[in-house]
Design a protein around this motif. Structure first.
Motif, mmCIF file in Angstrom:
data_model
loop_
_atom_site.group_PDB
_atom_site.id
_atom_site.type_symbol
_atom_site.label_atom_id
_atom_site.label_comp_id
_atom_site.label_asym_id
_atom_site.label_seq_id
_atom_site.Cartn_x
_atom_site.Cartn_y
_atom_site.Cartn_z
ATOM 1 N N ALA A 27 32.240 25.310 52.855
ATOM 2 C CA ALA A 27 32.828 26.130 51.793
ATOM 3 C C ALA A 27 32.485 27.605 52.001
ATOM 4 O O ALA A 27 33.330 28.490 51.783
ATOM 5 N N ARG A 28 31.261 27.882 52.446
ATOM 6 C CA ARG A 28 30.879 29.271 52.719
ATOM 7 C C ARG A 28 31.690 29.844 53.878
ATOM 8 O O ARG A 28 32.102 31.015 53.847
ATOM 9 N N VAL A 29 31.905 29.035 54.893
ATOM 10 C CA VAL A 29 32.720 29.471 56.032
ATOM 11 C C VAL A 29 34.121 29.841 55.557
ATOM 12 O O VAL A 29 34.691 30.867 55.962
ATOM 13 N N PHE A 30 34.683 29.017 54.686
ATOM 14 C CA PHE A 30 36.030 29.262 54.179
ATOM 15 C C PHE A 30 36.074 30.543 53.342
ATOM 16 O O PHE A 30 37.008 31.349 53.468
ATOM 17 N N GLU A 31 35.069 30.769 52.521
ATOM 18 C CA GLU A 31 35.043 31.972 51.691
ATOM 19 C C GLU A 31 34.931 33.238 52.542
ATOM 20 O O GLU A 31 35.556 34.258 52.235
ATOM 21 N N ARG A 32 34.147 33.173 53.619
ATOM 22 C CA ARG A 32 34.054 34.324 54.525
ATOM 23 C C ARG A 32 35.402 34.581 55.199
ATOM 24 O O ARG A 32 35.807 35.740 55.382
ATOM 25 N N ALA A 33 36.104 33.504 55.558
ATOM 26 C CA ALA A 33 37.423 33.661 56.181
ATOM 27 C C ALA A 33 38.413 34.303 55.208
ATOM 28 O O ALA A 33 39.245 35.126 55.619
ATOM 29 N N LEU A 34 38.309 33.968 53.943
ATOM 30 C CA LEU A 34 39.178 34.582 52.938
ATOM 31 C C LEU A 34 38.946 36.088 52.877
ATOM 32 O O LEU A 34 39.907 36.877 52.801
ATOM 33 N N ARG A 35 37.694 36.486 52.907
ATOM 34 C CA ARG A 35 37.381 37.918 52.845
ATOM 35 C C ARG A 35 37.879 38.650 54.086
ATOM 36 O O ARG A 35 38.446 39.745 53.984
ATOM 37 N N ARG A 36 37.678 38.036 55.259
ATOM 38 C CA ARG A 36 38.128 38.682 56.495
ATOM 39 C C ARG A 36 39.647 38.828 56.534
ATOM 40 O O ARG A 36 40.180 39.817 57.031
ATOM 41 N N ALA A 37 40.338 37.822 56.008
ATOM 42 C CA ALA A 37 41.799 37.843 56.036
ATOM 43 C C ALA A 37 42.392 38.686 54.914
ATOM 44 O O ALA A 37 43.593 38.958 54.920
ATOM 45 N N GLY A 38 41.558 39.101 53.960
ATOM 46 C CA GLY A 38 42.064 39.895 52.844
ATOM 47 C C GLY A 38 42.918 39.101 51.876
ATOM 48 O O GLY A 38 43.790 39.662 51.203
ATOM 49 N N VAL A 39 42.672 37.805 51.789
ATOM 50 C CA VAL A 39 43.432 36.958 50.857
ATOM 51 C C VAL A 39 43.022 37.302 49.427
ATOM 52 O O VAL A 39 41.830 37.319 49.104
ATOM 53 N N PRO A 40 43.983 37.583 48.546
ATOM 54 C CA PRO A 40 43.661 37.981 47.169
ATOM 55 C C PRO A 40 43.283 36.804 46.284
ATOM 56 O O PRO A 40 43.982 36.469 45.329
ATOM 57 N N VAL A 41 42.164 36.164 46.596
ATOM 58 C CA VAL A 41 41.726 35.021 45.808
ATOM 59 C C VAL A 41 41.189 35.506 44.465
ATOM 60 O O VAL A 41 40.581 36.570 44.365
ATOM 61 N N ALA A 42 41.441 34.738 43.411
ATOM 62 C CA ALA A 42 40.938 35.087 42.088
ATOM 63 C C ALA A 42 39.470 34.690 41.981
ATOM 64 O O ALA A 42 39.014 33.751 42.635
ATOM 65 N N TYR A 43 38.720 35.411 41.161
ATOM 66 C CA TYR A 43 37.299 35.139 40.962
ATOM 67 C C TYR A 43 37.027 34.791 39.503
ATOM 68 O O TYR A 43 37.741 35.240 38.590
ATOM 69 N N SER A 44 35.983 34.010 39.301
ATOM 70 C CA SER A 44 35.566 33.670 37.944
ATOM 71 C C SER A 44 34.934 34.889 37.289
ATOM 72 O O SER A 44 34.567 35.865 37.964
ATOM 73 N N GLU A 45 34.792 34.859 35.976
ATOM 74 C CA GLU A 45 34.169 35.951 35.247
ATOM 75 C C GLU A 45 32.691 35.651 35.023
ATOM 76 O O GLU A 45 32.202 34.570 35.325
ATOM 77 N N SER A 48 27.869 36.087 37.709
ATOM 78 C CA SER A 48 27.907 35.654 39.108
ATOM 79 C C SER A 48 29.304 35.149 39.470
ATOM 80 O O SER A 48 29.536 33.936 39.562
ATOM 81 N N PRO A 49 30.256 36.067 39.688
ATOM 82 C CA PRO A 49 31.635 35.657 40.001
ATOM 83 C C PRO A 49 31.695 34.881 41.316
ATOM 84 O O PRO A 49 30.994 35.202 42.269
ATOM 85 N N HIS A 50 32.531 33.867 41.353
ATOM 86 C CA HIS A 50 32.723 33.119 42.582
ATOM 87 C C HIS A 50 34.208 32.810 42.736
ATOM 88 O O HIS A 50 34.951 32.769 41.748
ATOM 89 N N PRO A 51 34.671 32.602 43.968
ATOM 90 C CA PRO A 51 36.098 32.328 44.196
ATOM 91 C C PRO A 51 36.549 31.083 43.446
ATOM 92 O O PRO A 51 35.826 30.086 43.393
ATOM 93 N N ARG A 52 37.743 31.149 42.904
ATOM 94 C CA ARG A 52 38.287 30.003 42.181
ATOM 95 C C ARG A 52 38.902 29.021 43.182
ATOM 96 O O ARG A 52 40.109 29.018 43.423
#
Length: 265
Positions: A27-45, A48-52
Motif C-alpha cells: 500500500a505504501r508503494v502504491f501511495e508513493r506511485a500516486l504522488r510521483r504520477a501526480g494523480v489527484p487522489v482525495a485525502y481524508s480530513e 493525519s490525512p491519508h489517501p482515500r
C-alpha cells in the motif's frame, strides 16, 4: 471516459518478488506511485490525512496474485485511460494495473466471496498428491491449526473448500510454463527435468472467504492431515481470481457490474 463520481475501482497484480511484500508495504508503494504520477487522489480530513483508498480482499504475504482489488476516491475527474497509463508507468515490476473502471453502486468487498488458487507443489509424488486430494474431497471436515497474533487457532479447512483438483506438469493452461500466471520466468520448467515430473503437481482450488480466512497453506495442511503427506519442498501459490460465487460454483468478475453501469464491456 471519465471516472464516475470521482471514484474508481481497479484490479492489480502481485507477481514475482512482490509476493514476499506485506500488504501494508505494498500500500505504501502504491501511495508513493500516486504522488510521483501526480494523480489527484482525495485525502481524508483531520490531523493525519491519508489517501482515500480502500483495499479489498488482499492476498497474504508469501503468495502471488492476478486478482487484487481496490477502490480509490479522486479529488477531480480524470480520464480513465490517462489514470491507467500514469499508474502503470510508475508502479514497480510485478504490481501491474490490469483494469480501471468507474465505481458503480454497491460494495466491492461484498462481491468478493471466494478465490481460485493455483498452487505448484514440488517434492511429493504425484500419485500421493492425487490420493490426498481425493481423500480431502471425500472428507466432511478437516481441522488444522494456524499460529495467529492471538495464539494458536483451529479452523476447518474443508468447510471453506468449494472445489479442489490436481493437474500434472503437462496439463495445458495450468502448467509451470504458464509465465503469465505466476510471473516467475526465473523458475525452471519441471518438464526440463524428467526425474522431477513425478514429484510435482498443480493444485487448483476454489476457497470460500470464510471467517477465519482459510489460506492455501491451510488447505495444504489439510492434505497432510488426511493422507499423512510430507511437507513439500516447494509450494508456490497464486490467486487466479476472486469474486462472487454463482449457483454453479463459478466465480463472477467483481468489476462486471461497474462495467455494465458505465456501458463498457
Amino acid at each position: 471516459m471519465l471516472s464516475s463520481g470521482h471514484r474508481v475501482r481497479f484490479r492489480y497484480t502481485k507477481r514475482g518478488h512482490l509476493r514476499f511484500t506485506s500488504h501494508r508495504d505494498l500500500a505504501r508503494v502504491f501511495e508513493r506511485a500516486l504522488r510521483r504520477a501526480g494523480v489527484p487522489v482525495a485525502y481524508s480530513e483531520g490531523y493525519s490525512p491519508h489517501p482515500r483508498i480502500s483495499w479489498a480482499g488482499a492476498a497474504p504475504t508469501g503468495v502471488a496474485s492476478e486478482a487484487e482489488y481496490a477502490e480509490m476516491q479522486l479529488a477531480r475527474e480524470v480520464p480513465l485511460a490517462t489514470l491507467h497509463e500514469e499508474l502503470r508507468s510508475t508502479l514497480p515490476a510485478g504490481m501491474d494495473i490490469a483494469e480501471v473502471v468507474p465505481a458503480g453502486t454497491g460494495s466491492l468487498p461484498d462481491r468478493l466471496e471466494a478465490s481460485t488458487w493455483r498452487v505448484e507443489v514440488e517434492g511429493i509424488d504425484f500419485s500421493e498428491l492425487r490420493r490426498a486430494v481425493e481423500l480431502l474431497r471425500a472428507s466432511e471436515s478437516v481441522e488444522v491449526e494456524r499460529m495467529t497474533k492471538k495464539g494458536r487457532r483451529t479452523l476447518d479447512a474443508r468447510a471453506a473448500l468449494v472445489d479442489i483438483r490436481l493437474h500434472g506438469a503437462s496439463t495445458s493452461g495450468v502448467g509451470p510454463d504458464a509465465e503469465s500466471v505466476s510471473g516467475a520466468s526465473d523458475v525452471p520448467r519441471v518438464d526440463d527435468c524428467p526425474d522431477r515430473v513425478q514429484r510435482y503437481g498443480i493444485i487448483v482450488m476454489v476457497v470460500r472467504h470464510a471467517t477465519p480466512v482459510v489460506r492455501p497453506d491451510d488447505v495444504l495442511k489439510a492434505l497432510r492431515v488426511v493422507a499423512d503427506l510430507p511437507t513439500p519442498e516447494v509450494a508456490r501459490a497464486t490467486r487466479l481470481e476472486q469474486g462472487r460465487l454463482d449457483d454453479g460454483g463459478t466465480i463472477v468478475d467483481p468489476l462486471a457490474p461497474d462495467r455494465a453501469a458505465a456501458g463498457t464491456r
